[in-house]
Structures are given as C-alpha cells and as structure tokens.
Design an enzyme around this catalytic site. Structure first.
Site, PDB file in Angstrom:
ATOM      1  N   GLU A  93      54.736  17.330  82.011  1.00  0.00           N
ATOM      2  CA  GLU A  93      56.013  16.929  81.388  1.00  0.00           C
ATOM      3  C   GLU A  93      57.187  17.221  82.335  1.00  0.00           C
ATOM      4  O   GLU A  93      57.384  18.361  82.767  1.00  0.00           O
ATOM      5  CB  GLU A  93      56.199  17.653  80.057  1.00  0.00           C
ATOM      6  CG  GLU A  93      57.350  17.085  79.246  1.00  0.00           C
ATOM      7  CD  GLU A  93      57.484  17.740  77.870  1.00  0.00           C
ATOM      8  OE1 GLU A  93      56.463  18.096  77.263  1.00  0.00           O
ATOM      9  OE2 GLU A  93      58.629  17.906  77.422  1.00  0.00           O
ATOM     10  N   LYS A 290      56.563  24.169  69.949  1.00  0.00           N
ATOM     11  CA  LYS A 290      56.015  23.288  70.997  1.00  0.00           C
ATOM     12  C   LYS A 290      56.740  23.572  72.310  1.00  0.00           C
ATOM     13  O   LYS A 290      56.141  23.613  73.386  1.00  0.00           O
ATOM     14  CB  LYS A 290      56.167  21.828  70.568  1.00  0.00           C
ATOM     15  CG  LYS A 290      55.437  20.827  71.454  1.00  0.00           C
ATOM     16  CD  LYS A 290      56.260  20.358  72.622  1.00  0.00           C
ATOM     17  CE  LYS A 290      55.484  19.341  73.449  1.00  0.00           C
ATOM     18  NZ  LYS A 290      56.208  18.946  74.654  1.00  0.00           N
ATOM     19  N   ASP A 306      42.350  29.958  79.087  1.00  0.00           N
ATOM     20  CA  ASP A 306      41.923  28.993  78.078  1.00  0.00           C
ATOM     21  C   ASP A 306      43.121  28.620  77.182  1.00  0.00           C
ATOM     22  O   ASP A 306      43.453  29.339  76.240  1.00  0.00           O
ATOM     23  CB  ASP A 306      40.798  29.653  77.267  1.00  0.00           C
ATOM     24  CG  ASP A 306      40.212  28.755  76.211  1.00  0.00           C
ATOM     25  OD1 ASP A 306      40.851  27.741  75.861  1.00  0.00           O
ATOM     26  OD2 ASP A 306      39.119  29.058  75.712  1.00  0.00           O
ATOM     27  N   HIS A 403      66.591  15.985  80.066  1.00  0.00           N
ATOM     28  CA  HIS A 403      65.247  15.446  79.933  1.00  0.00           C
ATOM     29  C   HIS A 403      65.131  14.104  80.661  1.00  0.00           C
ATOM     30  O   HIS A 403      64.207  13.879  81.432  1.00  0.00           O
ATOM     31  CB  HIS A 403      64.950  15.285  78.444  1.00  0.00           C
ATOM     32  CG  HIS A 403      63.520  15.046  78.143  1.00  0.00           C
ATOM     33  ND1 HIS A 403      62.593  16.060  78.178  1.00  0.00           N
ATOM     34  CD2 HIS A 403      62.847  13.922  77.840  1.00  0.00           C
ATOM     35  CE1 HIS A 403      61.409  15.564  77.882  1.00  0.00           C
ATOM     36  NE2 HIS A 403      61.531  14.253  77.689  1.00  0.00           N
TER      37      HIS A 403
HETATM   38  C1  MEV Z   1      60.017  18.992  74.448  1.00  0.00           C
HETATM   39  O1  MEV Z   1      58.791  19.022  75.128  1.00  0.00           O
HETATM   40  C2  MEV Z   1      60.270  20.328  73.797  1.00  0.00           C
HETATM   41  C3  MEV Z   1      61.509  20.406  72.928  1.00  0.00           C
HETATM   42  O2  MEV Z   1      61.472  19.376  71.921  1.00  0.00           O
HETATM   43  C4  MEV Z   1      61.527  21.741  72.274  1.00  0.00           C
HETATM   44  C5  MEV Z   1      62.578  21.937  71.219  1.00  0.00           C
HETATM   45  O3  MEV Z   1      62.994  20.977  70.583  1.00  0.00           O
HETATM   46  O4  MEV Z   1      62.926  23.127  71.005  1.00  0.00           O
HETATM   47  C6  MEV Z   1      62.768  20.168  73.732  1.00  0.00           C
END
Ligand code: MEV
Length: 457
Positions: A93, A290, A306, A403
């Site tokens: 990513e 995430k 792992d 991003h």
């Molecule tokens: C993207 O991989 C992860 C985010 O969505 C985490 C978040 O929203 O805190 C930017």
C-alpha cells in the site's frame, strides 16, 4: 490496456499435481492461458538466477511456481526507548511507509516512543470429550496426571528450559457448561525468542498421549469414562497474555501545527473525539484498527513472522469486552497528551524462516538483532505511529491528500506513462491535489488524445 480472455482453456481437476516437477507444474498452468508463452514469461521473470536461493524459496511451501514480490521499504528516525531504529516494512500500500516515517519524524523531537512489555505468556489446549464424573477426573488429574505431563515432555522442553522458557502451568478446564462433555487441558508456555508454535503443539500432543494412556490404565474409571476422546491439540493464536504497550506523550502545546493550519487545541479536541468514535463505533473501529495493522503487518512480514496469527489475535483482543473497539487510546491530563496502543503480539526472532529467508535476516539485522520482546515493542510502535499519522491527517487535511500523492505513481504505471510524461505529471501535482481523473486528463493532454479509449484502438 486491452483486456483479453486470459484463460483459453477452463481449469480442470488434476491428480498428483504436487508430484510434478516444477517445470511440469509451470507447463500445466501455462497451457491454460490464451498466450502460454506470455504466461511463462511472467512467471520466469520472477525466478531468481541464483539457483540455490531459488531452491530455498521453492522449498518454503508446496507447489512453488515463482516468487511474489512485495516492496521492502524502511522508515527511518524511530526513537524507541532512547534508541534509534530504521524499521523494515514489507507492504504494497503506497502511503503506509510514508505515514510511518512521518510519525517517526514528528515524535523524534517530542521524546520518541516508549514501550513496555506487559506479559509474554502463550497458550494452548488439548480439547477433549469425556463422558463421566468430572470431580473424579479433576482429582486424578491434579494428584497424578499433571506431574506426569511435565515429566514426559521433559525431552521436548529441555532446550526451551535451558533458554529460560518452558511450560508455565497446566490446568484442567471444565467447559461442560458451554458444550456437554467438553473439557480442556489448558497449558501456558514461555517460548523466549521463538514464536513457539511447533514447541507448543508438540508439547500438547505429548500431553494428549500421556493423558489418554493414564486414564486407560487406571482402575478408577469405568469403560465409558475410558472412552475419553481427544478432539484436537493446538496452540491458541489468541494470546492476550503476550501483550505490549507502545506509547507517546508530550505537552499539548507541542502539537501545534508548524504551518499554522490548525491550533493545538483544535487538533487535540478532534483527535480525542476521533479515538473516542473508534472506541464506541465498530464501523469506525475496524478502519481505525486496519490502519494500526498497516504498520504492524508490514513489520511482521518483513521480519518473517506470522501475520495471519497476529491479525487474528489483534481483532479478538479488540473484541474482548464484547464489542469490537479501537486498539489505541488517548488521554489529556495536566496539559500532557498521551496516546498508546496495547496489542498482543506473538513474535519470534529465532526459528521459522528467520534464519532462512535472506531478507528476513537482513530485516532482523537492521533492527540490531532484537530479541522477541524488543521486536514486540518495535512492531507495536509502528502500529501506533501508523494510527497517529492516519488520525492526524483525518482530523486535519483529510486522508486523500497524502494518500493520492503516494498513489500517483501507481496510476502512472497503470497508464504506462513514459519517463518524460511522468516527470511533467509529477511536477504538476507538486502544487495540486492528485485525483485519478485529473491525472488521466493531464496524461491525455500530453499524449494529444481525447480519451484513454483511443489507446485501445
Ligand atoms: C488506510 O489503509 C488506513 C486508514 O483508513 C486508517 C484510518 O482510517 O484510520 C487511513
């Protein structure tokens, strides 16, 4: 750009595939493609010229036909417990390494990250069914079997005991109230610098053999009771007692934005609210965590650990109170902002592929050969850093700015832009926010075409 039907021949069942040679497997796979030569070319491009290195990778798993690359990046400037680290990260990513590095830089001048190992206990179970008197079983287990379980696994635990680990406790657990006739032998382990899965599973299987034999040979149990059925022996990937905390803190005023786009008061207020939302709202908590796992997984993968186990465990831990919640938390007290992550991380720096995979060895060396506890700390720090960066963007500029900037190169690769076209487009977006449509528009303009459709002709 042009889409074709890649599989000319539908997949059919095959017996004995694993027994084919590597060339045989590749040939069989490629023969299904519309263009077998091109398929072969794709696979072979990723073979390593060093035959010994390739063989090593071939033998990690069954049916290897090629290698699968992930970018291996580094995030420098992590000050962790007073020591500097450049952290290896393997992830696809675009923005993850950049976000980690940004948070590392941010906290470098604010005291850095602190870690604390809360506990390092692992756990495993012999799950069994028993049709009889539980009190009798419990007495026999405690007075006779338990000791034997330790004794008869001595050979297996010898090395681990020499390293300061081994079996910490063994207990009989009654689960009959949840599932009729269901019981467990639950054992806890200290596995030192190894993740310990093989060690734990071997001990559990030995427990099961000893346990069954002793019940069978005892006069205390009826024939029905002797029909005790061992269902399975397996470690648990849920390791809430293998827990680490990573933390940052600083006076609130130090959170003032250098560019003066927001005040520290605004920032702290929105940051606290954002974390609070992730603590009470599972939809947000999932995305929030995430982001934490973006950092955790990339270190876990780079260091040959792992990540499936780590992921499974983290999410169970996040649900431990009966609702899925944020793994991080924040508080502001007496003018001090503190932000922390508590996460169970069962990691190893010896065993598994740590001594085999050259890039894993490199990653571990880059971290100055940490023991498992240090690696738990470093990994948790990157998870916290990642979450800090994400929240910082979310509550200020929004996530898409950074991003999309990182994603720009992926878009240019999709478009198969030339070096010259890239230069112009990258330059343009130094001062403008990246969007897919804007990149395409600019690309078409440079190429002198009206739309991408023209490229397909
Ligand atoms: C993207 O991989 C992860 C985010 O969505 C985490 C978040 O929203 O805190 C930017």
């Amino acid at each position: 750009m042009k889409k074709t039907n890649p599989l000319a021949k539908p997949m059919e069942a095959i017996s004995g595939f694993s027994k084919l040679s590597k060339e045989g497997k590749v040939e069989w796979i490629c023969s299904h493609f519309e263009n077998p030569e091109a398929a072969y070319q794709t696979l072979s491009t990723y073979w390593n010229e060093d035959a010994a290195l390739q063989k090593l990778h071939d033998e990690f798993i069954e049916n290897t036909i090629t290698n699968y690359y992930l970018p291996f990046g580094v995030a420098p400037n992590f000050l962790i417990d007073g020591k500097m680290y450049t952290v290896p990260m393997a992830i696809e990513e675009s923005s993850v390494v950049a976000a980690a590095a940004k948070a590392a830089n941010f906290w470098l001048s604010r005291g850095g990250f602190k870690t604390h190992i809360i506990s390092t206990t692992k756990i495993g179970h012999v799950h069994f069914a028993y049709w009889g008197d539980y009190e009798k079983l419990l007495n026999f287990f405690n007075s006779h079997i338990k000791e034997l379980l330790y004794k008869e696994s001595e050979e297996l635990t010898k090395n681990m005991r020499n390293r300061g680990g081994g079996i910490k406790s063994i207990q009989l657990i009654n689960k009959n109230y949840e599932e009729p006739n269901y019981y467990q032998i639950m054992a806890t382990f200290e596995t030192c610098d190894s993740m310990g899965a093989n060690f734990i599973n071997s001990c559990l299987e030995q427990f099961s053999r000893t346990f069954r034999r002793e019940i069978e040979n005892s006069d205390l149990f009826s024939e029905r009771e002797k029909e005790l059925q061992v269902i399975m022996c397996i470690l648990s990937n849920y390791t809430p007692e293998c827990l680490v905390r990573a933390e940052v803190s600083c006076p609130v005023e130090m959170l003032e934005d250098e560019k003066k786009e927001y005040t520290w008061q605004e920032f702290v207020d929105k940051f606290e609210k954002a974390v609070h939302i992730a603590r009470i709202e599972p939809y947000r908590a999932t995305t929030h965590n995430k982001g934490v796992m973006n950092g955790i997984d990339s270190v876990v993968i780079a260091t040959g650990n792992d990540f499936r186990a780590v992921e499974a465990c983290a999410h169970t831990y996040a649900s431990r109170g009966g609702q899925y919640r944020s793994l991080t938390d924040v508080k502001v007290e007496n003018g001090v902002f503190s932000f922390w992550l508590d996460i169970p991380l069962s990691l190893g720096t010896v065993g598994g592929i740590t001594s085999l995979h050259p890039m894993v060895k490199f990653a571990i060396n880059l971290l100055d050969n940490p023991n498992a506890e240090r690696l738990m700390g470093i990994t948790a720090v990157v998870g916290l850093a990642q979450n800090f960066s994400a929240l910082r963007s979310l509550v200020t500029s929004g996530i898409q700015k950074g991003h999309m900037k990182m994603h720009l190169l992926n878009i240019l690769n999709q478009l198969e832009a030339t070096d010259e076209e890239r230069k112009v487009i990258v330059k343009y977006f130094e001062t403008d926010t990246v969007s897919h449509s804007k990149v395409v528009e600019l690309f078409c303009e440079i190429r002198g075409i009206k739309s991408l459709e023209e490229l397909k002709k």
